[in-house]
Each structure stands twice: as structure tokens, then as C-alpha cells.
Design a protein around this motif. Structure first.
Motif, PDB file in Angstrom:
ATOM      1  N   ALA A  11     -32.840  57.442 -45.219  1.00  0.00           N
ATOM      2  CA  ALA A  11     -31.926  57.862 -44.151  1.00  0.00           C
ATOM      3  C   ALA A  11     -31.182  59.140 -44.523  1.00  0.00           C
ATOM      4  N   ALA A  12     -30.660  59.221 -45.738  1.00  0.00           N
ATOM      5  CA  ALA A  12     -29.890  60.406 -46.148  1.00  0.00           C
ATOM      6  C   ALA A  12     -30.768  61.660 -46.117  1.00  0.00           C
ATOM      7  N   LEU A  13     -32.021  61.553 -46.559  1.00  0.00           N
ATOM      8  CA  LEU A  13     -32.932  62.703 -46.523  1.00  0.00           C
ATOM      9  C   LEU A  13     -33.246  63.124 -45.092  1.00  0.00           C
ATOM     10  N   ILE A  14     -33.442  62.148 -44.208  1.00  0.00           N
ATOM     11  CA  ILE A  14     -33.716  62.450 -42.806  1.00  0.00           C
ATOM     12  C   ILE A  14     -32.500  63.126 -42.174  1.00  0.00           C
ATOM     13  N   HIS A  15     -31.304  62.629 -42.484  1.00  0.00           N
ATOM     14  CA  HIS A  15     -30.076  63.257 -41.974  1.00  0.00           C
ATOM     15  C   HIS A  15     -30.001  64.711 -42.435  1.00  0.00           C
ATOM     16  N   ASP A  16     -30.315  64.957 -43.712  1.00  0.00           N
ATOM     17  CA  ASP A  16     -30.281  66.327 -44.243  1.00  0.00           C
ATOM     18  C   ASP A  16     -31.272  67.234 -43.521  1.00  0.00           C
ATOM     19  N   ALA A  40     -28.753  47.582 -38.445  1.00  0.00           N
ATOM     20  CA  ALA A  40     -28.127  48.448 -39.449  1.00  0.00           C
ATOM     21  C   ALA A  40     -29.169  49.311 -40.151  1.00  0.00           C
ATOM     22  N   ILE A  41     -30.361  48.796 -40.328  1.00  0.00           N
ATOM     23  CA  ILE A  41     -31.439  49.553 -40.975  1.00  0.00           C
ATOM     24  C   ILE A  41     -32.145  50.453 -39.967  1.00  0.00           C
ATOM     25  N   THR A  42     -32.490  49.905 -38.802  1.00  0.00           N
ATOM     26  CA  THR A  42     -33.275  50.668 -37.836  1.00  0.00           C
ATOM     27  C   THR A  42     -32.506  51.845 -37.240  1.00  0.00           C
ATOM     28  N   SER A  43     -31.206  51.686 -37.050  1.00  0.00           N
ATOM     29  CA  SER A  43     -30.428  52.790 -36.475  1.00  0.00           C
ATOM     30  C   SER A  43     -29.879  53.735 -37.543  1.00  0.00           C
ATOM     31  N   ASP A  44     -29.957  53.340 -38.812  1.00  0.00           N
ATOM     32  CA  ASP A  44     -29.408  54.147 -39.907  1.00  0.00           C
ATOM     33  C   ASP A  44     -30.143  55.472 -40.106  1.00  0.00           C
ATOM     34  N   SER A  48     -24.892  60.473 -37.379  1.00  0.00           N
ATOM     35  CA  SER A  48     -23.877  60.280 -36.340  1.00  0.00           C
ATOM     36  C   SER A  48     -24.105  61.346 -35.266  1.00  0.00           C
ATOM     37  N   ASN A  49     -23.806  60.995 -34.042  1.00  0.00           N
ATOM     38  CA  ASN A  49     -24.036  61.837 -32.859  1.00  0.00           C
ATOM     39  C   ASN A  49     -25.516  61.960 -32.492  1.00  0.00           C
ATOM     40  N   TYR A  50     -26.343  61.092 -33.034  1.00  0.00           N
ATOM     41  CA  TYR A  50     -27.761  61.017 -32.692  1.00  0.00           C
ATOM     42  C   TYR A  50     -28.106  59.566 -32.375  1.00  0.00           C
ATOM     43  N   SER A  51     -29.164  59.397 -31.606  1.00  0.00           N
ATOM     44  CA  SER A  51     -29.698  58.072 -31.313  1.00  0.00           C
ATOM     45  C   SER A  51     -31.154  58.041 -31.747  1.00  0.00           C
ATOM     46  N   VAL A  52     -31.722  56.841 -31.773  1.00  0.00           N
ATOM     47  CA  VAL A  52     -33.116  56.714 -32.186  1.00  0.00           C
ATOM     48  C   VAL A  52     -33.820  55.682 -31.315  1.00  0.00           C
ATOM     49  N   LEU A  53     -35.074  55.992 -30.970  1.00  0.00           N
ATOM     50  CA  LEU A  53     -35.957  55.060 -30.277  1.00  0.00           C
ATOM     51  C   LEU A  53     -37.124  54.763 -31.224  1.00  0.00           C
ATOM     52  N   HIS A  54     -37.530  53.498 -31.292  1.00  0.00           N
ATOM     53  CA  HIS A  54     -38.588  53.082 -32.215  1.00  0.00           C
ATOM     54  C   HIS A  54     -39.789  52.501 -31.488  1.00  0.00           C
ATOM     55  N   VAL A  55     -40.946  52.678 -32.080  1.00  0.00           N
ATOM     56  CA  VAL A  55     -42.142  51.884 -31.814  1.00  0.00           C
ATOM     57  C   VAL A  55     -42.496  51.340 -33.185  1.00  0.00           C
ATOM     58  N   GLY A  74     -47.802  53.035 -40.533  1.00  0.00           N
ATOM     59  CA  GLY A  74     -47.459  52.949 -39.128  1.00  0.00           C
ATOM     60  C   GLY A  74     -45.977  52.923 -38.805  1.00  0.00           C
ATOM     61  N   GLY A  75     -45.714  52.872 -37.523  1.00  0.00           N
ATOM     62  CA  GLY A  75     -44.360  52.891 -36.994  1.00  0.00           C
ATOM     63  C   GLY A  75     -43.955  54.302 -36.625  1.00  0.00           C
ATOM     64  N   LEU A  76     -43.323  54.445 -35.464  1.00  0.00           N
ATOM     65  CA  LEU A  76     -42.909  55.743 -34.955  1.00  0.00           C
ATOM     66  C   LEU A  76     -41.446  55.696 -34.537  1.00  0.00           C
ATOM     67  N   ALA A  77     -40.778  56.829 -34.599  1.00  0.00           N
ATOM     68  CA  ALA A  77     -39.397  56.922 -34.135  1.00  0.00           C
ATOM     69  C   ALA A  77     -39.149  58.322 -33.590  1.00  0.00           C
ATOM     70  N   LEU A  78     -38.262  58.392 -32.600  1.00  0.00           N
ATOM     71  CA  LEU A  78     -37.802  59.676 -32.100  1.00  0.00           C
ATOM     72  C   LEU A  78     -36.285  59.676 -32.212  1.00  0.00           C
ATOM     73  N   ILE A  79     -35.779  60.590 -33.034  1.00  0.00           N
ATOM     74  CA  ILE A  79     -34.346  60.744 -33.238  1.00  0.00           C
ATOM     75  C   ILE A  79     -33.913  61.926 -32.369  1.00  0.00           C
ATOM     76  N   TYR A  80     -32.850  61.738 -31.576  1.00  0.00           N
ATOM     77  CA  TYR A  80     -32.441  62.788 -30.646  1.00  0.00           C
ATOM     78  C   TYR A  80     -30.923  62.875 -30.551  1.00  0.00           C
ATOM     79  N   GLY A  81     -30.443  64.075 -30.282  1.00  0.00           N
ATOM     80  CA  GLY A  81     -29.018  64.331 -30.175  1.00  0.00           C
ATOM     81  C   GLY A  81     -28.383  63.557 -29.038  1.00  0.00           C
ATOM     82  N   TYR A  82     -27.123  63.176 -29.212  1.00  0.00           N
ATOM     83  CA  TYR A  82     -26.408  62.364 -28.228  1.00  0.00           C
ATOM     84  C   TYR A  82     -26.282  63.053 -26.868  1.00  0.00           C
ATOM     85  N   ASP A  83     -26.401  64.367 -26.835  1.00  0.00           N
ATOM     86  CA  ASP A  83     -26.252  65.095 -25.580  1.00  0.00           C
ATOM     87  C   ASP A  83     -27.551  65.164 -24.778  1.00  0.00           C
ATOM     88  N   LEU A  84     -28.630  64.598 -25.293  1.00  0.00           N
ATOM     89  CA  LEU A  84     -29.908  64.563 -24.577  1.00  0.00           C
ATOM     90  C   LEU A  84     -30.089  63.207 -23.889  1.00  0.00           C
TER      91      LEU A  84
END
Length: 193
Positions: A11-16, A40-44, A48-55, A74-84
Motif C-alpha cells: 500500500a505505501a509503495l502504491i501511495h508513493d 481495511a486491507i482492500t481499501s488500504d 486518502s482522497n482516493y477510492s478503489v474498485l476491485h475485481v 490475478g485480481g484487478l483494481a482501479l484507484i481513482y481520485g475522490y473528485d472523479l
């Protein structure tokens, strides 16, 4: 696009990556996130100020019993800014040679369809190309729509700066343009590996 090879402990690397590059969206492949993991794991993985959708990683039935197991990777996610404005898009299209996450992002009056794809390297090239062509036909961009296709196709070309010729021709036929021009994986020095 990021092939995380397990986003659970990264999570920390993805945030960076998101913060250092000022990204509004990040498509993630090979999250290895399971559907029974706590929020707590899936949204981590979203800062902050971003959301995530998972497959989540697909399950397969074990022969001879009703027990299901998870496939590798496997597994996919789209992380997007809160303003989208983002939402999963429903489709009857259900590929078997690749994983697909289809998300709609509303940008002004334009719907941007994001097709996040992960094709495991052990799946048939021919079946993938057939199903990918079907996907382009079925969910392609309509009026006031755009289609952004991203992910890990595992179809490198004969040279490090090229994708598989069959994939390139398919994209050309449907009017899509390959925007990535440099190697995306250091180990093989290949484009779209």
C-alpha cells in the motif's frame, strides 16, 4: 498501470507511485486480493482522497467436489481520485482467457470506459486475441464515449519496443492507438510484457 504482484503488503509503495506522479487514476493488475479479505486491507491500497474498485481473484471449482479454490495471481483494481465519478460497468461479455475490469469515469459530458485487463501468461494467445476482438466490438466507445484499454497482456513483440504483431493489427483494425513506447518490464526489457 501497475502489475503489483500482490498489492496486499504494498500500500505505501502504491501511495508513493500515485503521489509522486500526480496520478488521478491507477489501474492495478495482479492485486492478489481475495473477496474474503477485510475492508481495511482492500481499501488500504488507495491513498486518502482516493477510492478503489476491485475485481477479486477468480475462483475455480475443484474437480469432483463443490469446493472452490483461487487461481494463482490475478485480481484487478482501479484507484481513482475522490473528485472523479467512477462506477463499475456491467456487461454480458465474460472472457475466459483474461480478467476484465470495466469501469466508467464521467469526465464532463464524456464517459471514459476503462478496460483494465490481466492476461495470465499461460493462457492461449489465439483465444485471448479472439476474445479481445470480441471485447472491442461489444464494449467499444460509442458517441460521447472513449475507451481506455490498459493492463498486462503478456504479449510482447519480437523486439523490446514492439507489442505482438497480431495485437497491434487488431488495435489498428478497431481504430485504437498504442501509447506506450518503452519497455514496461526490466527483466525482459519488453513492451507490454
Amino acid at each position: 498501470v501497475l502489475n503489483a504482484r500482490s498489492a496486499v503488503n504494498k500500500a505505501a509503495l502504491i501511495h508513493d507511485i500515485i503521489n509522486d506522479n500526480g496520478l488521478d487514476i491507477l489501474a492495478v493488475c495482479e492485486t492478489w486480493i481475495k473477496d474474503d479479505m477485510p475492508t481495511a486491507i482492500t481499501s488500504d491500497i488507495a491513498p486518502s482522497n482516493y477510492s478503489v474498485l476491485h475485481v477479486n481473484r477468480p475462483r475455480t471449482a475443484t474437480k469432483g467436489c463443490s469446493k472452490t479454490t483461487r487461481t494463482g495471481g490475478g485480481g484487478l483494481a482501479l484507484i481513482y481520485g475522490y473528485d472523479l465519478l467512477a462506477q463499475p460497468l456491467k456487461t454480458r461479455f465474460s472472457p475466459t482467457s483474461f480478467e476484465l475490469q470495466l469501469v466508467g469515469l464521467q469526465v464532463g459530458k464524456v464517459l471514459i470506459k476503462v478496460a483494465n485487463i490481466y492476461r495470465p501468461p499461460d493462457k492461449s494467445d489465439v483465444k485471448f486475441l479472439d476474445e479481445f476482438a470480441d471485447m472491442l466490438t461489444l464494449i467499444g466507445a460509442g458517441i460521447k464515449e472513449r475507451l481506455l484499454i490498459c493492463g498486462d497482456f503478456n504479449l510482447p513483440g519480437d523486439e523490446p519496443i514492439k507489442i505482438d504483431e497480431r495485437l497491434s493489427m487488431l488495435l489498428d483494425t478497431h481504430g485504437y492507438q498504442q501509447h506506450v513506447t518503452g519497455p514496461t518490464r526490466r527483466a525482459s526489457n519488453a513492451l507490454l510484457d
